[in-house]
Design a protein around this motif. Structure first.
Motif, PDB file in Angstrom:
ATOM      1  N   PHE A 369      -3.160  13.750  -0.345  1.00 30.62           N
ATOM      2  CA  PHE A 369      -3.828  12.700  -1.384  1.00 30.62           C
ATOM      3  C   PHE A 369      -3.056  11.683  -1.550  1.00 30.62           C
ATOM      4  O   PHE A 369      -1.816  11.669  -1.829  1.00 30.62           O
ATOM      5  N   VAL A 370      -3.682  10.194  -1.334  1.00 34.36           N
ATOM      6  CA  VAL A 370      -3.005   9.038  -2.148  1.00 34.36           C
ATOM      7  C   VAL A 370      -4.034   8.658  -3.259  1.00 34.36           C
ATOM      8  O   VAL A 370      -5.094   8.425  -2.921  1.00 34.36           O
ATOM      9  N   PHE A 371      -3.174   8.705  -4.370  1.00 35.31           N
ATOM     10  CA  PHE A 371      -3.953   8.275  -5.576  1.00 35.31           C
ATOM     11  C   PHE A 371      -4.181   6.696  -5.907  1.00 35.31           C
ATOM     12  O   PHE A 371      -3.411   6.142  -5.481  1.00 35.31           O
ATOM     13  N   GLN A 372      -5.196   6.622  -6.598  1.00 35.67           N
ATOM     14  CA  GLN A 372      -5.618   5.079  -6.809  1.00 35.67           C
ATOM     15  C   GLN A 372      -4.589   4.454  -7.558  1.00 35.67           C
ATOM     16  O   GLN A 372      -4.193   3.238  -7.162  1.00 35.67           O
ATOM     17  N   GLY A 431       1.878  -3.489  -4.586  1.00 33.89           N
ATOM     18  CA  GLY A 431       1.699  -3.349  -3.197  1.00 33.89           C
ATOM     19  C   GLY A 431       2.823  -2.171  -2.729  1.00 33.89           C
ATOM     20  O   GLY A 431       2.684  -1.652  -1.804  1.00 33.89           O
ATOM     21  N   GLN A 432       4.099  -2.689  -3.059  1.00 36.84           N
ATOM     22  CA  GLN A 432       5.229  -1.720  -2.751  1.00 36.84           C
ATOM     23  C   GLN A 432       5.235  -0.345  -3.047  1.00 36.84           C
ATOM     24  O   GLN A 432       5.307   0.713  -2.401  1.00 36.84           O
ATOM     25  N   LYS A 433       4.673  -0.039  -4.081  1.00 34.51           N
ATOM     26  CA  LYS A 433       4.429   1.130  -4.608  1.00 34.51           C
ATOM     27  C   LYS A 433       3.297   1.911  -4.116  1.00 34.51           C
ATOM     28  O   LYS A 433       3.347   3.181  -3.902  1.00 34.51           O
ATOM     29  N   GLN A 434       2.159   1.256  -3.608  1.00 31.78           N
ATOM     30  CA  GLN A 434       1.231   1.982  -2.940  1.00 31.78           C
ATOM     31  C   GLN A 434       1.662   2.103  -1.571  1.00 31.78           C
ATOM     32  O   GLN A 434       1.113   3.189  -1.021  1.00 31.78           O
ATOM     33  N   ARG A 435       2.665   1.455  -0.924  1.00 30.65           N
ATOM     34  CA  ARG A 435       3.207   1.881   0.121  1.00 30.65           C
ATOM     35  C   ARG A 435       4.142   3.043   0.108  1.00 30.65           C
ATOM     36  O   ARG A 435       3.800   3.961   1.106  1.00 30.65           O
ATOM     37  N   ILE A 436       4.438   3.208  -0.956  1.00 32.42           N
ATOM     38  CA  ILE A 436       5.430   4.460  -1.168  1.00 32.42           C
ATOM     39  C   ILE A 436       4.508   5.663  -1.367  1.00 32.42           C
ATOM     40  O   ILE A 436       4.771   6.837  -0.901  1.00 32.42           O
ATOM     41  N   ASN A 437       3.496   5.369  -2.207  1.00 34.32           N
ATOM     42  CA  ASN A 437       2.281   6.426  -2.159  1.00 34.32           C
ATOM     43  C   ASN A 437       1.837   6.907  -0.875  1.00 34.32           C
ATOM     44  O   ASN A 437       1.903   8.261  -0.589  1.00 34.32           O
ATOM     45  N   GLU A 445       3.382  14.756   7.226  1.00 31.51           N
ATOM     46  CA  GLU A 445       2.997  14.816   8.730  1.00 31.51           C
ATOM     47  C   GLU A 445       1.737  15.517   8.590  1.00 31.51           C
ATOM     48  O   GLU A 445       1.387  16.536   9.099  1.00 31.51           O
ATOM     49  N   PRO A 446       0.809  14.994   7.630  1.00 32.79           N
ATOM     50  CA  PRO A 446      -0.768  15.687   7.756  1.00 32.79           C
ATOM     51  C   PRO A 446      -1.499  15.233   8.841  1.00 32.79           C
ATOM     52  O   PRO A 446      -1.172  14.334   9.695  1.00 32.79           O
ATOM     53  N   ASP A 447      -2.826  16.011   8.997  1.00 35.95           N
ATOM     54  CA  ASP A 447      -3.714  15.563   9.626  1.00 35.95           C
ATOM     55  C   ASP A 447      -4.384  14.527   9.159  1.00 35.95           C
ATOM     56  O   ASP A 447      -5.352  13.681   9.908  1.00 35.95           O
ATOM     57  N   LEU A 448      -4.997  14.786   7.898  1.00 32.60           N
ATOM     58  CA  LEU A 448      -5.851  14.028   7.166  1.00 32.60           C
ATOM     59  C   LEU A 448      -5.355  13.652   5.615  1.00 32.60           C
ATOM     60  O   LEU A 448      -4.686  14.425   5.145  1.00 32.60           O
ATOM     61  N   ILE A 449      -5.415  12.217   5.467  1.00 33.94           N
ATOM     62  CA  ILE A 449      -4.916  11.692   4.458  1.00 33.94           C
ATOM     63  C   ILE A 449      -6.158  11.024   3.603  1.00 33.94           C
ATOM     64  O   ILE A 449      -7.050  10.602   3.991  1.00 33.94           O
ATOM     65  N   LEU A 450      -6.483  11.495   2.386  1.00 38.12           N
ATOM     66  CA  LEU A 450      -7.311  11.092   1.373  1.00 38.12           C
ATOM     67  C   LEU A 450      -7.271   9.874   0.432  1.00 38.12           C
ATOM     68  O   LEU A 450      -5.943  10.265  -0.217  1.00 38.12           O
TER      69      LEU A 450
END
Length: 618
Positions: A369-372, A431-437, A445-450
């Motif tokens: 999960f990548v949070f908003q 933008g850098q923080k969202q890239r770290i997220n 190494e997931p198959d699916l990212i939300l």
């Protein structure tokens, strides 16, 4: 005409780690006439908010105003002492922040907070301030203006809270109002209502305003003049029509080009390659919500109602809809954060347990999960290296030098320098923080990212870079995405398929290859027509078609149970006697998509859909 605001040679510096002052605003000049709206635009780090805050004589921690002059009315702002500045702020110059939710005290009523400035500055007695607040609530098109002040911040929507903050700013009749990205995090239909309310009040009161934004389409509706900033310098300063139609500076031209997201090269469409294999993710007739179970054993308040969808391996599915439609809840059910009440969630054909604690470590590792909001998703006390190291240890048992090398590889993967590993989140840009997220999710190494609204609070240039990065990672790593957004243009740019949610119902699905024209579900058409266009007068034209704001996203009891169309109360083409009596059928369209509606695709293609501010018709 004598300018109300005159800024000359403004310089602001920030102290770096070596103790040296680094200029972040460099000799900025501009003037603002009474009754004018001036927009400050540019990408993150351009100095927009720093300049706006300087108009109140304020510099953020670690920064200081090092030179120049600022005159507001007859006051030389940079010559005022602390007591005089306290009298200026909230009285002569008022500020409307980007995030209303973090600006209000949750323990006090809205009325208490709106009238506070008038009482502190002594401009009105308490009773007069409350009466004026009610008038402002009415002017800002807030529901129940006579009683909404008795509510607490959590009892109103984000768009309503943003308008309450505007009432707080306007109550002292300030000479200058600063609006700092006030609609950035709002969905498109809410943004329309907030923009219209702001513009109406600015016109009625003859307010002089500075509007800070990265969105040129929004600025086109609000501003008389535009100042374009980059790296703390003014790149262009001109009237809005000139800047939009004949930009003189190459940077302004690049901002205009970035305003319309380009379709990304996402490689070979995975669904065409895996028709015989099970989809990576399949959701069947999912119901989820909260509250005590009803007679059927389902939650009394359903957030997701009988939703089905699939995501093929290596594919990207876009899920769009306004705030409260169930997008985030859907993703949280997939991630195991919220239990589903009915239905199935399958990963590679195998059922995922409804609750996260029932899932294996491998199942958690495969769905990330990548949070908003990266600001709250990253622990401010941990370094970036430590944040990325944790999933490497937890999922892959990496330690020591091997883990350090993998951290550096992840930073390289998201196009960030190795030196960032030793920094704290507070030292990075949005933008850098969202890239770290995103890098933290990739560490598993997931198959699916939300991805939950991960570009909603970013400027257009930074958001475009994040979308390009996601497309590149998909091609290289064959990762799949569920991309949640309220921005239909962004979803079109990156996704193979699009699902539209409204009040928990899937009202439309369409493949990316489908023509970008009718037929659309009436709600999809509303979303499309609510995206601001890059031309002056668009907002006035849209709202001139109907004076009443849209009803809130709150389906009636029958619709909430799935018996009727949830969109009916807001639909411009509803048929009373049909839509309020029978549940809508699912219409299959020629391009392979579906629409949940009584109207056929052919009928919907012929309708002249109502605009965002139009009244629903029978």
């Amino acid at each position: 005409m004598t300018p109300l605001v005159q800024v000359s040679g403004l310089r602001v510096v920030a102290r770096n780690d070596a103790g040296l002052d680094v200029p972040i605003v460099k000799d900025v000049d501009f003037a603002l006439n009474p009754g004018e709206v001036l927009a400050l635009i540019g990408e993150s780090g351009s100095g927009k908010t720093t300049i706006a805050l300087s108009l109140m004589g304020y510099a953020r921690s670690g920064c200081r105003i090092a030179g120049g002059s600022i005159r507001v009315g007859e006051q030389q702002v940079l010559e005022l002492d602390a007591r005089q500045l306290a009298g200026l702020r909230g009285r002569t110059v008022a500020y409307i922040a980007q995030s209303a939710s973090s600006a209000f005290n949750p323990a006090r009523t809205l009325m208490d907070q709106v009238v506070e400035s008038a009482c502190i500055h002594g401009t009105l007695a308490r009773a007069q301030a409350e009466a004026k607040a009610v008038d402002l609530f009415r002017a800002l098109a807030l529901p129940d203006p006579d009683t909404i002040g008795k509510r607490y911040p959590h009892q109103v929507s984000g768009g309503q809270l943003q308008r309450v903050m505007a009432a707080m700013a306007f109550i002292t009749d300030p000479a200058l109002v600063i609006l700092d990205e006030p609609t950035t995090a709002l969905d498109v239909t809410t943004q329309i209502e907030v923009l219209r309310a702001f513009k109406d009040v600015v016109r009625q009161l003859g307010t002089t305003a500075v509007y800070v934004s990265h969105d040129l389409a929004v600025v086109a509706q609000m501003a008389d003049r535009i100042v374009v900033l980059r790296d703390g310098e003014v790149r262009e300063n001109g009237a809005t029509p000139q800047v939009l139609k004949a930009p003189a500076h190459p940077y302004t031209q690049s901002l205009l080009a970035a305003a319309a997201p380009a379709e990304r090269d996402i490689g070979v469409a995975a669904p065409a390659l895996t028709r015989l294999a099970p989809p990576l993710l399949e959701i069947r007739n999912l119901v989820a919500g909260y509250g005590a179970p009803d007679a059927s054993g389902l939650p009394s308040r359903r957030i997701i109602n009988d939703v089905s969808l699939t995501i093929a391996r290596g594919a990207t599915l876009g899920v769009i809809g306004e705030s409260g439609c169930g997008k985030t809840t859907l993703a949280r059910v997939v991630a195991g954060m919220v239990p589903g009440a009915r239905g199935e969630v399958l990963l590679d054909g195998g059922a995922l347990p409804a609750c996260g604690h029932g899932r294996t470590r491998e199942q958690h590792q495969r769905v990330q999960f990548v949070f908003q909001n990266a600001d709250t998703a990253l622990n401010p006390a941990h370094t970036i290296g430590g944040i990325l190291a944790r999933p490497l240890t937890f999922y892959h048992n990496l330690r020591g030098e091997q883990r350090r090398r993998r951290v550096l590889q992840l930073l390289d993967l998201v196009k960030l320098p190795a030196a960032i590993a030793d920094r704290l989140p507070g030292e990075l840009s949005g933008g850098q923080k969202q890239r770290i997220n995103l890098a933290r999710a990739l560490a598993a190494e997931p198959d699916l990212i939300l991805c939950d609204e991960i570009t909603s609070a970013l400027d257009t240039v930074v958001a475009a870079a994040i979308l390009d990065l996601m497309a590149e990672l998909r091609r290289e790593l064959k990762v799949s995405y569920m991309f949640i957004s309220h921005d239909i243009n962004t979803v079109r740019a990156i996704c193979d398929d699009i699902v539209v949610l409204y009040a928990g119902q899937k009202v439309e699905s369409r493949p990316r290859a489908a023509p970008a024209d009718a037929p659309f579900h009436p709600y999809s058409q509303l979303l499309i027509s609510s995206v601001p266009q890059l031309r002056q007068g668009w907002l006035d034209q849209v709202c001139a078609r109907g004076a009443d704001p849209l009803p809130p996203l709150a389906p009636d009891t029958a619709a909430d149970s799935g018996a009727l169309c949830a969109f009916r109360p807001r639909c411009a083409v509803r048929v009373d006697g049909l839509c309020n009596r029978l549940p809508p059928p699912q219409q299959h369209l020629e391009h392979g998509g579906t629409i949940l509606c009584h109207h056929s695709g052919a009928d919907l293609a012929l309708f002249e859909h109502a605009a965002p501010c139009a009244e629903a018709v029978a």
